[in-house]
Scaffold this motif. Structure first.
Motif, short mmCIF file in Angstrom:
data_model
loop_
_atom_site.label_atom_id
_atom_site.label_comp_id
_atom_site.label_asym_id
_atom_site.label_seq_id
_atom_site.Cartn_x
_atom_site.Cartn_y
_atom_site.Cartn_z
N ILE A 294 49.78 23.32 27.86
CA ILE A 294 48.80 23.32 28.94
C ILE A 294 49.02 24.51 29.87
CG2 ILE A 294 48.03 22.07 31.00
CD1 ILE A 294 48.57 19.47 29.48
N THR A 295 50.27 24.82 30.16
CA THR A 295 50.57 25.96 31.03
C THR A 295 50.07 27.26 30.44
OG1 THR A 295 52.56 24.84 31.86
CG2 THR A 295 52.43 27.22 32.19
N LEU A 296 50.33 27.45 29.14
CA LEU A 296 49.86 28.67 28.48
C LEU A 296 48.34 28.72 28.45
CD1 LEU A 296 52.33 29.09 25.48
CD2 LEU A 296 52.19 30.49 27.54
N LEU A 297 47.69 27.57 28.21
CA LEU A 297 46.24 27.53 28.16
C LEU A 297 45.64 27.93 29.50
CD1 LEU A 297 43.66 26.84 26.58
CD2 LEU A 297 43.92 24.47 27.35
N ILE A 298 46.20 27.40 30.57
CA ILE A 298 45.70 27.72 31.91
C ILE A 298 45.87 29.20 32.20
CG2 ILE A 298 46.09 27.37 34.39
CD1 ILE A 298 46.85 24.47 33.72
N VAL A 299 47.04 29.73 31.86
CA VAL A 299 47.31 31.15 32.13
C VAL A 299 46.37 32.04 31.33
CG1 VAL A 299 49.02 32.98 31.90
CG2 VAL A 299 49.71 30.76 32.78
N LEU A 300 46.17 31.72 30.05
CA LEU A 300 45.31 32.55 29.20
C LEU A 300 43.86 32.50 29.64
CD1 LEU A 300 46.85 31.77 25.69
CD2 LEU A 300 47.07 33.88 27.00
N VAL A 301 43.40 31.31 30.10
CA VAL A 301 42.03 31.19 30.58
C VAL A 301 41.87 31.96 31.90
CG1 VAL A 301 40.31 29.58 31.50
CG2 VAL A 301 41.55 29.02 29.41
N ALA A 302 42.89 31.86 32.76
CA ALA A 302 42.82 32.54 34.06
C ALA A 302 42.97 34.05 33.93
CB ALA A 302 43.90 31.99 35.00
N LEU A 303 43.67 34.49 32.88
CA LEU A 303 43.91 35.92 32.69
C LEU A 303 43.40 36.35 31.31
CD1 LEU A 303 47.59 36.11 34.02
CD2 LEU A 303 45.51 36.66 35.27
N PRO A 304 42.09 36.43 31.11
CA PRO A 304 41.55 36.78 29.79
C PRO A 304 41.96 38.17 29.32
CG PRO A 304 39.83 36.85 31.46
CD PRO A 304 41.02 36.23 32.10
N ASP A 305 42.24 39.07 30.26
CA ASP A 305 42.67 40.42 29.90
C ASP A 305 44.18 40.60 30.06
OD1 ASP A 305 40.04 41.26 29.39
OD2 ASP A 305 39.69 41.56 31.53
N GLY A 306 44.89 39.51 30.27
CA GLY A 306 46.33 39.56 30.40
C GLY A 306 46.78 40.00 31.79
N VAL A 307 48.09 40.05 31.95
CA VAL A 307 48.66 40.44 33.23
C VAL A 307 48.27 41.87 33.59
CG1 VAL A 307 50.83 40.85 34.46
CG2 VAL A 307 50.60 38.85 32.98
N LEU A 308 48.26 42.76 32.62
CA LEU A 308 47.88 44.14 32.91
C LEU A 308 46.41 44.25 33.31
CD1 LEU A 308 49.74 46.19 30.13
CD2 LEU A 308 50.36 45.90 32.53
N GLY A 309 45.56 43.41 32.73
CA GLY A 309 44.16 43.39 33.13
C GLY A 309 44.01 42.95 34.58
N LEU A 310 44.80 41.95 34.99
CA LEU A 310 44.79 41.50 36.39
C LEU A 310 45.25 42.63 37.31
CD1 LEU A 310 44.51 39.20 38.46
CD2 LEU A 310 46.91 38.63 38.00
N TRP A 311 46.26 43.35 36.90
CA TRP A 311 46.76 44.47 37.69
C TRP A 311 45.70 45.58 37.81
CZ3 TRP A 311 49.77 46.13 41.28
CH2 TRP A 311 50.11 47.48 41.38
N ASP A 312 45.00 45.85 36.72
CA ASP A 312 43.94 46.86 36.76
C ASP A 312 42.82 46.46 37.72
OD1 ASP A 312 45.27 48.47 34.96
OD2 ASP A 312 44.19 47.70 33.21
N ARG A 313 42.46 45.18 37.69
CA ARG A 313 41.41 44.70 38.59
C ARG A 313 41.86 44.78 40.05
NH1 ARG A 313 40.81 40.70 34.61
NH2 ARG A 313 41.82 39.13 35.90
N PHE A 314 43.12 44.48 40.29
CA PHE A 314 43.64 44.57 41.66
C PHE A 314 43.63 46.02 42.15
CE2 PHE A 314 47.32 45.47 44.39
CZ PHE A 314 46.99 44.68 45.49
N ARG A 315 44.01 46.95 41.29
CA ARG A 315 44.01 48.36 41.68
C ARG A 315 42.59 48.84 41.98
NH1 ARG A 315 47.04 51.70 37.20
NH2 ARG A 315 46.39 53.39 38.57
N ALA A 316 41.63 48.41 41.13
CA ALA A 316 40.24 48.80 41.38
C ALA A 316 39.74 48.22 42.70
CB ALA A 316 39.36 48.33 40.21
N TRP A 317 40.10 46.97 42.97
CA TRP A 317 39.71 46.33 44.24
C TRP A 317 40.33 47.06 45.42
CZ3 TRP A 317 42.81 44.01 47.93
CH2 TRP A 317 42.14 43.30 48.94
#
Length: 335
Positions: A294-317
């Protein structure tokens, strides 16, 4: 244009060098202050880093998914254990990785005409066949009982019976794997693989050797997987065929997707997160498996582009908030 490329390459080399230094420092700190339990988990993380980097190259770059990962890792591990009885451990490591690479190349060569979907299905049978052969080849694998003790790879730098020293050598090997993976990611060969993955028909029309590139990518994947198997045998001293099942391929896929595919840092982050997670959730008792899923499922759904994708979105923001074209920030006033 040439100057721009040179500047970009220099920055990439600097980033790679800095990242590897930080990676090695982390390994040294763990080796210097970690107890046996922490060293065991960290050793498994080093193995998973190599597995994930190799899997990312074949999956994220060329679009090939293989369930034979566990079989190839088992071939590398048991091959190393057998060769190490007849030659120095370091030479046995090279021979085992080479043999696993040839095995992977033979597997992909035999299935090269299959589509990606059918190859993924066929790889389930291939991985199972490898494990069946190994479990029945008792002189090589010890059968269901496994083999051990397995000599450790030390390169003469540490005592083979010293857990911290063996771990540090494995960490150095994983750092070498990360460096090799980074160089491959930045190569023209990797850019051709992306064409094979996303623009296959265009690549064929332009004369790209599609099948040769797929074979090369899978051979690289097999080499990394074989090295991971060697490291697992070297750091664990005892190996059993039970350690190599189809869940290994799924776990490696989760590492790549969770960290962020397409860059070598993604698999490293994914391995660092996924490896200790079962140990962290161990307190959940009989529910630990369900909580883990369940933990992995939640993380993967919340981060479809992975941790690096989240970081890229934060930098763009952050860029959009801090630097707005056509506006000037005035001290004490509104822009």
């Amino acid at each position: 244009m040439t100057a721009t490329r040179a500047s970009t390459g220099a920055r990439a080399n600097t980033a790679l060098g800095s990242g590897l230094i930080c990676y090695l420092v982390v390994g040294y700190v763990i080796a210097a202050g970690g107890d046996g339990y922490l060293l065991t988990v960290a050793s498994l993380a080093a193995v998973n880093v190599v597995l994930a980097v190799g899997f990312s190259i074949v999956y994220a770059q060329s679009g090939q998914f293989s369930f034979a990962t566990a079989g190839l890792a088992a071939a590398g591990a048991f091959g190393y254990a057998w060769f190490a009885k007849h030659m120095p451990a370091e030479i046995a490591m090279v021979v085992a990785v080479a043999a696993t690479t040839v095995l992977g190349l033979a597997i992909r060569l035999a299935t090269i005409r299959l589509s990606r979907l059918y190859f993924a299905i066929a790889s389930v049978a291939v991985g199972g066949l490898i494990t069946i052969v190994l479990v029945n080849w008792e002189s090589l694998s010890g059968g269901a009982s496994g083999v051990g003790p397995v000599p450790a790879v030390t390169f003469g730098l540490v005592d083979g019976d010293e857990l911290a020293g063996v771990f540090l050598v494995a960490w150095l090997l994983s750092a070498a794997g990360v460096a090799a993976g980074s160089l491959l990611y930045r190569s023209a060969w990797a850019r051709d693989l992306l064409v094979v993955k996303d623009l296959r028909h265009i690549g064929q029309n332009d004369g790209l050797p599609i099948r040769r590139l797929e074979l090369e990518a899978y051979a690289v994947h097999a080499a990394f997987t074989g090295l991971a198997g060697v490291m697992l045998a070297s750091t664990g001293t005892f190996i059993s065929i039970a350690s190599f099942d189809i869940s290994m391929a799924l776990q490696v896929l989760i590492m790549v997707v969770l960290g962020g595919s397409g860059r070598v840092l993604g698999p490293v982050i994914g391995a660092a997160v996924v490896t200790p997670l079962p140990e962290i959730l161990h307190g959940a008792g009989k529910w630990s498996g369900m909580v883990y899923g369940i933990t992995l499922l939640i993380v993967l759904v919340a981060l479809p582009d992975g941790v690096l994708g989240l970081w890229d979105r934060f930098r763009a923001w952050a860029r959009a908030r801090l630097v707005r074209p056509g506006t000037v920030r005035v001290e004490g006033g509104s822009p």
